[in-house]
Design an enzyme around this catalytic site. Sequence first.
Site, PDB file in Angstrom:
ATOM      1  N   VAL A  15       0.837  -1.206   0.000  1.00  0.00           N
ATOM      2  CA  VAL A  15       0.000   0.000   0.000  1.00  0.00           C
ATOM      3  C   VAL A  15       0.875   1.261   0.000  1.00  0.00           C
ATOM      4  O   VAL A  15       0.626   2.204  -0.757  1.00  0.00           O
ATOM      5  CB  VAL A  15      -0.963   0.010   1.215  1.00  0.00           C
ATOM      6  CG1 VAL A  15      -1.861   1.240   1.157  1.00  0.00           C
ATOM      7  CG2 VAL A  15      -1.812  -1.258   1.228  1.00  0.00           C
ATOM      8  N   GLU A 114     -10.010   5.729   6.608  1.00  0.00           N
ATOM      9  CA  GLU A 114     -10.971   5.153   5.658  1.00  0.00           C
ATOM     10  C   GLU A 114     -10.540   3.778   5.158  1.00  0.00           C
ATOM     11  O   GLU A 114     -11.347   2.854   5.022  1.00  0.00           O
ATOM     12  CB  GLU A 114     -11.135   6.104   4.460  1.00  0.00           C
ATOM     13  CG  GLU A 114     -12.166   5.669   3.461  1.00  0.00           C
ATOM     14  CD  GLU A 114     -13.561   5.660   4.060  1.00  0.00           C
ATOM     15  OE1 GLU A 114     -14.118   6.733   4.289  1.00  0.00           O
ATOM     16  OE2 GLU A 114     -14.082   4.554   4.313  1.00  0.00           O
ATOM     17  N   VAL A 117     -11.133  -0.091   6.791  1.00  0.00           N
ATOM     18  CA  VAL A 117     -12.347  -0.919   6.699  1.00  0.00           C
ATOM     19  C   VAL A 117     -12.851  -0.953   5.264  1.00  0.00           C
ATOM     20  O   VAL A 117     -13.093   0.088   4.658  1.00  0.00           O
ATOM     21  CB  VAL A 117     -13.476  -0.346   7.595  1.00  0.00           C
ATOM     22  CG1 VAL A 117     -14.686  -1.270   7.567  1.00  0.00           C
ATOM     23  CG2 VAL A 117     -12.996  -0.144   9.006  1.00  0.00           C
ATOM     24  N   ILE A 121     -14.199   1.222  -0.367  1.00  0.00           N
ATOM     25  CA  ILE A 121     -15.586   1.657  -0.111  1.00  0.00           C
ATOM     26  C   ILE A 121     -15.572   2.763   0.946  1.00  0.00           C
ATOM     27  O   ILE A 121     -15.036   2.564   2.035  1.00  0.00           O
ATOM     28  CB  ILE A 121     -16.449   0.477   0.406  1.00  0.00           C
ATOM     29  CG1 ILE A 121     -16.461  -0.668  -0.593  1.00  0.00           C
ATOM     30  CG2 ILE A 121     -17.865   0.954   0.710  1.00  0.00           C
ATOM     31  CD1 ILE A 121     -17.136  -1.933  -0.068  1.00  0.00           C
ATOM     32  N   LYS A 190     -12.550  -5.013  11.821  1.00  0.00           N
ATOM     33  CA  LYS A 190     -13.258  -4.006  11.023  1.00  0.00           C
ATOM     34  C   LYS A 190     -14.631  -3.696  11.621  1.00  0.00           C
ATOM     35  O   LYS A 190     -15.061  -2.543  11.654  1.00  0.00           O
ATOM     36  CB  LYS A 190     -13.400  -4.497   9.582  1.00  0.00           C
ATOM     37  CG  LYS A 190     -12.046  -4.566   8.871  1.00  0.00           C
ATOM     38  CD  LYS A 190     -12.130  -5.382   7.603  1.00  0.00           C
ATOM     39  CE  LYS A 190     -10.812  -5.412   6.861  1.00  0.00           C
ATOM     40  NZ  LYS A 190     -10.807  -6.396   5.764  1.00  0.00           N
TER      41      LYS A 190
HETATM   42  N1  LIG Z   1      -2.480  -4.856   1.207  1.00  0.00           N
HETATM   43  C1  LIG Z   1      -3.762  -4.526   1.167  1.00  0.00           C
HETATM   44  O1  LIG Z   1      -4.482  -4.797   0.202  1.00  0.00           O
HETATM   45  C2  LIG Z   1      -4.368  -3.738   2.304  1.00  0.00           C
HETATM   46  C3  LIG Z   1      -5.739  -3.425   2.270  1.00  0.00           C
HETATM   47  C4  LIG Z   1      -6.312  -2.665   3.305  1.00  0.00           C
HETATM   48  C5  LIG Z   1      -5.512  -2.263   4.365  1.00  0.00           C
HETATM   49  N2  LIG Z   1      -4.193  -2.620   4.388  1.00  0.00           N
HETATM   50  C6  LIG Z   1      -3.401  -2.177   5.525  1.00  0.00           C
HETATM   51  O2  LIG Z   1      -2.347  -1.345   5.057  1.00  0.00           O
HETATM   52  C7  LIG Z   1      -1.220  -1.477   5.932  1.00  0.00           C
HETATM   53  C8  LIG Z   1       0.005  -1.838   5.098  1.00  0.00           C
HETATM   54  O3  LIG Z   1      -0.226  -3.075   4.456  1.00  0.00           O
HETATM   55  P1  LIG Z   1       0.736  -3.603   3.271  1.00  0.00           P
HETATM   56  O4  LIG Z   1       0.010  -4.709   2.636  1.00  0.00           O
HETATM   57  O5  LIG Z   1       1.212  -2.458   2.473  1.00  0.00           O
HETATM   58  O6  LIG Z   1       1.955  -4.197   4.148  1.00  0.00           O
HETATM   59  P2  LIG Z   1       3.407  -4.604   3.604  1.00  0.00           P
HETATM   60  O7  LIG Z   1       3.402  -4.796   2.136  1.00  0.00           O
HETATM   61  O8  LIG Z   1       3.882  -5.706   4.486  1.00  0.00           O
HETATM   62  O9  LIG Z   1       4.301  -3.299   3.915  1.00  0.00           O
HETATM   63  C9  LIG Z   1       4.666  -2.918   5.218  1.00  0.00           C
HETATM   64  C10 LIG Z   1       5.710  -1.814   5.131  1.00  0.00           C
HETATM   65  O10 LIG Z   1       5.997  -1.407   6.480  1.00  0.00           O
HETATM   66  C11 LIG Z   1       7.411  -1.523   6.702  1.00  0.00           C
HETATM   67  N3  LIG Z   1       7.645  -1.941   8.083  1.00  0.00           N
HETATM   68  C12 LIG Z   1       7.288  -3.109   8.680  1.00  0.00           C
HETATM   69  N4  LIG Z   1       7.726  -3.128   9.951  1.00  0.00           N
HETATM   70  C13 LIG Z   1       8.351  -1.957  10.147  1.00  0.00           C
HETATM   71  C14 LIG Z   1       9.034  -1.382  11.249  1.00  0.00           C
HETATM   72  N5  LIG Z   1       9.124  -2.021  12.420  1.00  0.00           N
HETATM   73  N6  LIG Z   1       9.563  -0.163  11.112  1.00  0.00           N
HETATM   74  C15 LIG Z   1       9.490   0.494   9.931  1.00  0.00           C
HETATM   75  N7  LIG Z   1       8.886   0.017   8.845  1.00  0.00           N
HETATM   76  C16 LIG Z   1       8.319  -1.199   8.966  1.00  0.00           C
HETATM   77  C17 LIG Z   1       7.888  -2.566   5.742  1.00  0.00           C
HETATM   78  O11 LIG Z   1       9.279  -2.361   5.571  1.00  0.00           O
HETATM   79  P3  LIG Z   1      10.157  -3.242   4.546  1.00  0.00           P
HETATM   80  O12 LIG Z   1       9.838  -2.645   3.198  1.00  0.00           O
HETATM   81  O13 LIG Z   1      11.566  -2.961   4.981  1.00  0.00           O
HETATM   82  O14 LIG Z   1       9.719  -4.642   4.709  1.00  0.00           O
HETATM   83  C18 LIG Z   1       7.038  -2.257   4.497  1.00  0.00           C
HETATM   84  O15 LIG Z   1       7.615  -1.187   3.784  1.00  0.00           O
HETATM   85  C19 LIG Z   1      -1.610  -2.523   6.968  1.00  0.00           C
HETATM   86  O16 LIG Z   1      -2.115  -1.887   8.116  1.00  0.00           O
HETATM   87  C20 LIG Z   1      -2.725  -3.302   6.272  1.00  0.00           C
HETATM   88  O17 LIG Z   1      -3.627  -3.907   7.177  1.00  0.00           O
HETATM   89  C21 LIG Z   1      -3.613  -3.337   3.393  1.00  0.00           C
END
Ligand SMILES: NC(=O)c1ccc[n+]([C@@H]2O[C@H](COP(=O)([O-])OP(=O)(O)OC[C@H]3O[C@@H](n4cnc5c(N)ncnc54)[C@H](OP(=O)(O)O)[C@@H]3O)[C@@H](O)[C@H]2O)c1
Length: 407
Positions: A15, A114, A117, A121, A190
Site C-alpha cells: 500500500v 478510511e 475498513v 468503499i 473491522k
Molecule cells: N495490502 C492490502 O491490500 C491492504 C488493504 C487494506 C488495508 N491494508 C493495511 O495497510 C497497511 C500496510 O499493508 P501492506 O500490505 O502495504 O503491508 P506490507 O506490504 O507488508 O508493507 C509494510 C511496510 O511497512 C514496513 N515496516 C514493517 N515493519 C516496520 C518497522 N518495524 N519499522 C518500519 N517500517 C516497517 C515494511 O518495511 P520493509 O519494506 O523494509 O519490509 C514495508 O515497507 C496494513 O495496516 C494493512 O492492514 C492493506
Amino acid sequence: MSEAVRIGLLGRGTVGGAFADLLAERAGAVEAATGRRPELAGALTRSEGDFGEILGRSDLVVELIGGTDPAREYVLDALRAGKPVVTANKQLLAQHGEELFAVAREAGVQLRFEAAVAGVIPIVRTIQESFGVTEIDKVFGIVNGTTNFILSEMASTGAAYEEVLARAQQLGYAEADPSDDVNGADAAAKMAILARLAFHTPVALDEVVREGIEAIQPDDIAYAKEFGLSLKLLGVAERRDGGISVRVFPCFLYGGHPLSPVEGPFNAVMVEAPAITEVTMSGPGAGGVETASAVLGDVVSILAGESPVHDTREVLPVVSDVSSSFYLHLEVADEPGVLASIARLLGENEISVKSVLQRGIGDDARLVMVVHECLESRFATALEGIAELDELRSSPRAIRVIEEEFV
Ligand SMILES: NC(=O)c1ccc[n+]([C@@H]2O[C@H](COP(=O)([O-])OP(=O)(O)OC[C@H]3O[C@@H](n4cnc5c(N)ncnc54)[C@H](OP(=O)(O)O)[C@@H]3O)[C@@H](O)[C@H]2O)c1
C-alpha cells in the site's frame, strides 16, 4: 506557487509503495482541490529512514506499516506533535482506537482511517459525515474479500474449502498464513471499528463474537442452494435490547438480499436507519492501488479542512443473546419417529421450521432445514438435545440465515 504539504510515509510496502506512486501522479489534482501541493517528506521502512527525522520534516503522517508495534507509538508521537495522521491499520484502530482518538482530540488534530475498513468503499466517511447525526440501527456486510472469494468459489465449483483456499493463495487473494481472514479475526477488527463509529460507543475487540469459515462443507452450500440461499461471511453490528451486538459469522442469504450477488474478493457494506431506510455500497476490499486511493482521499479531506463527527455519546452494553434464523444439517437413521423427535426438541425451545428437505443416503437420511428466527441460546439448547439422539449419525451442522426478504 501554492504552499507545500510535506507527507511523512511510514511503510512503503504494497500500500505504501502504491501510495507514493499515486501521490506523485495525482499531486496536481490534490493541489487544485486543496490549494496545497503535496510532497513526500521521506519514507520509513525496516531498512531506510529515521522516524524522528521524518516526523520533524512532515506536516502530515501516513502510517502504512501495519500491526500495533511500532505503529501505535509512531501514530501517538505524530498526533502529540500536532500532525494529522492517516492510517489503513485496522488492528491498530480496533485495539487502540480509544487511546488514539483521545490523543487526537487533545492535540486538536485529525486521525483518518478510511482504508482500514472495506478497502476503497467510503464507509467510514459515510458513517462519520453523511450519517454523523443519524440514529443508525445496523451496519453489516462483507468486509473480508479473501473469505468472500473462497465461499464464492466453493459455491460455483463445488470444491472443498482446503482446495479453494490453496487456489486463493495462488491468485494472491489469500496470504501464506490466512488464519486471520478465515477465522473471522480480520472482519472482527473491522466490525469493532464500524460499530464504534455507528453507535458512538467504545467497542472492545474481544467483545466481538466471531466464527470463521473453516468448517464449511461443500454440501452445506449445495443443499442451501436448493432453498435459494448463498453463503457469505458477514460482519454485523446492530442495536439490540438497549445495547449492541457485534458479531462475525458465516451466514446464508436469500437471493433477493442486496449482499447476495456480491461475489469474489469484493466487499459490500449496508447501513440501516429509520431516516435512510437502507444504503448499500460495494467495491474492492483490498489491493495496493485501491487502498492507496482511499488513503489519498483521507489526505485530501484533511487538507480541505473537513472535520468528521467523531465522538463518544454513550457507553452501550454488549448484548450476548440475540435471535437468528438457522440452517440445520442432520444425518440421521432413516427410521420412523426421528423427524418427530427433532420437531419435539425444536418445539420445546419455541423454534418453528420454515423449510425441510429430506434425502435418503443408504439406510440413513439427510435432513436439511431452515428454522425461523429464535433466540440463539434456545437454538443451542435444542441442538444439544438433537446431538444426543441415538438416531443421529454425525454431529449436527448449523449456519445462521438472514430471513429478511428484500424487494
Ligand atoms: N495490502 C492490502 O491490500 C491492504 C488493504 C487494506 C488495508 N491494508 C493495511 O495497510 C497497511 C500496510 O499493508 P501492506 O500490505 O502495504 O503491508 P506490507 O506490504 O507488508 O508493507 C509494510 C511496510 O511497512 C514496513 N515496516 C514493517 N515493519 C516496520 C518497522 N518495524 N519499522 C518500519 N517500517 C516497517 C515494511 O518495511 P520493509 O519494506 O523494509 O519490509 C514495508 O515497507 C496494513 O495496516 C494493512 O492492514 C492493506
